[in-house]
Write an enzyme that holds these catalytic residues in place. Structure first.
Site, PDB file in Angstrom:
ATOM      1  N   THR A   1    -143.078   7.122 -17.159  1.00 22.49           N
ATOM      2  CA  THR A   1    -142.068   6.753 -16.154  1.00 22.49           C
ATOM      3  C   THR A   1    -140.803   6.268 -16.855  1.00 22.49           C
ATOM      4  OG1 THR A   1    -141.718   5.524 -14.094  1.00 22.49           O
ATOM      5  CG2 THR A   1    -142.953   4.370 -15.788  1.00 22.49           C
ATOM      6  N   ASN A   2    -139.913   5.632 -16.129  1.00 26.01           N
ATOM      7  CA  ASN A   2    -138.660   5.155 -16.721  1.00 26.01           C
ATOM      8  C   ASN A   2    -138.303   3.799 -16.135  1.00 26.01           C
ATOM      9  OD1 ASN A   2    -136.999   5.622 -14.232  1.00 26.01           O
ATOM     10  ND2 ASN A   2    -137.697   7.712 -14.615  1.00 26.01           N
ATOM     11  N   ARG A   3    -137.170   3.268 -16.554  1.00 27.17           N
ATOM     12  CA  ARG A   3    -136.849   1.877 -16.210  1.00 27.17           C
ATOM     13  C   ARG A   3    -136.189   1.703 -14.844  1.00 27.17           C
ATOM     14  NH1 ARG A   3    -137.115  -1.312 -20.847  1.00 27.17           N
ATOM     15  NH2 ARG A   3    -136.979  -0.155 -22.789  1.00 27.17           N
TER      16      ARG A   3
END
Ligand code: CTP
Length: 394
Positions: free
Chosen positions: A208-210
């Site tokens: 995933t990402n931030r």
């Protein structure tokens, strides 16, 4: 948005009456003028002085309350109100409202007003589920009262069930929605995406990402407050639900694409604020991957490019999070994905972008004109984006 709005807050006598003090405070902080009217029973739970101190206004507690400045109070309050909120609303007040009884100030103010009325019920689960209460609620709904769903949880009686007063954020969200329903996006359908997608590797792990989803949620909220019918496709699972819109929760890019495609029917604009993962695992392991002591190679394949692939007669707005050559890179994406405009932000700036409440963006249109905006909170950025959507729609 609540600036210069007069909100009459009716507080009735339930254990949740103390929560109305916080509600009054938050409405004041949002810029509203709040006139509190209490039933006699409510004054047994919270002193009128509490509301007086919070609102800096006299509190009306009786039909002929000469301490207050209102002349024939229920009539003048009813006329001054932009909206009336009854929170908490007991089973008793709901029954009287449904029967058209007006033997105290909140009831007579409601009878005398043309303003919309929001009711946030709070009572024990048995009273709430009783068919008499349900019939009364149905009658009020049929008469265009806005009834906020009660929450589920522990009640003062110790029982667990429906009947809890909803969180004040939801009441305030409803106030915004009702007051904004004739705004410049009334009758328009806006699809917004938010959050970072999660691409599974095995049953436990994801890539995933931030992205926090804050920007997408701010856009969805702002569009709702300007009268739009909003469809929010959310991969931001930590964000609390927003009232007044349909929220579709998704995890992966593929799920998001499917939800976006379905939602676009009749849409006037698609605003893709989500940080969609560009890659997904070629094969998702059925069982948890165990460590073997050796290194592990994951094969990744590209996800669908949602914004690049969807077609239709709606305005397309993209986002570009860039760490270098902001305007050039964003302009390339705009061309490639055939967007009406793109909102670019510099992720190397700590006050802008992921996880924070502020953003410093540059909006680039299809002619390549770049408009660099100063640092603003995400809600203000959302309104700037929607200003452009409104202009494009008209
Ligand atoms: N986007 C999308 N589907 C994807 C990837 C991105 O719809 N699979 C959307 C994002 O929501 C955003 C815009 O496209 O509005 C640009 O996203 P970004 O990831 O910055 O662009 P990419 O085309 O993926 O370019 P790169 O990652 O190479 O910078």
């Amino acid at each position: 948005m609540l600036k210069d709005k007069t909100i009459v807050l009716g507080v009735t006598g339930g254990i949740a009456a103390y929560k109305a003090a916080d509600l009054a405070s938050k409405l004041i902080q949002a810029g509203a003028k709040v006139e509190v009217v209490m039933t006699e029973a409510a004054t047994k739970f919270v002193a009128p002085l509490t509301f007086r101190a919070i609102t800096n206004r006299p509190v009306v507690t009786g039909m002929f309350d000469m301490a207050s400045e209102w002349s024939i109070e229920h009539v003048s309050l009813a006329e001054a109100a932009d909206i009336i909120v009854i929170a908490p609303a007991t089973a008793d007040i709901i029954a009287k409202l449904a029967a058209g009884i007006a033997d105290e100030m909140i009831l007579s103010t409601v009878l005398a007003t043309k303003a919309p009325v929001i009711i946030a019920p709070a009572m024990d689960v048995n009273m709430f589920e009783n068919s008499v209460t349900q019939e009364n609620i149905a009658r009020l709904k049929a008469r265009s009262f806005i009834i906020i769903e009660t929450g589920y949880g522990r009640l003062a009686s110790g029982k667990v069930g429906r009947g809890r007063l909803v969180e004040n954020e939801k009441i305030i969200g409803t106030v915004h929605m009702v007051l904004g329903c004739k705004g410049d996006l009334a009758g328009k359908k806006i699809v917004v995406t938010a959050g970072g997608t999660e691409e599974p590797i095995d049953p436990v792990r994801v890539i995933t990402n931030r992205s926090s989803g804050k920007m997408g949620y701010a856009i969805a909220e702002a569009a709702r407050d300007r009268g739009a019918e909003v469809r929010l496709i959310s991969a931001a699972h930590h964000q609390p639900d927003l009232v007044g819109m349909k929220i579709v929760r998704v995890h992966t890019a593929v799920e998001m694409k499917e939800a976006v495609t379905k939602s676009l029917k009749g849409a006037h604009a698609l605003i893709m604020a989500a940080a969609v993962a560009d890659y997904q695992a070629k094969k998702v392991a059925k069982e948890k991957i165990k460590k073997t002591g050796a290194s592990l190679t994951l094969e990744l394949v590209q996800t669908p490019d949602i914004l690049g692939e969807v077609r239709g007669n709606f305005i397309k707005v993209g986002f570009a999070a860039e760490s270098e050559n902001l305007v050039e890179n964003a302009a390339k994406k705009l061309q490639k994905k055939q967007l009406d405009f793109i909102v670019a932000n510099d992720i190397t700036d700590a006050s802008s972008g992921f996880g924070v409440d502020t953003n410093k963006v540059t909006i680039i249109d299809s002619k390549g004109k770049a408009d660099r905006l100063p640092l603003m909170n995400k809600r203000e950025v959302a309104d700037k984006i929607l200003d452009r959507v409104v202009k494009k729609i008209k």
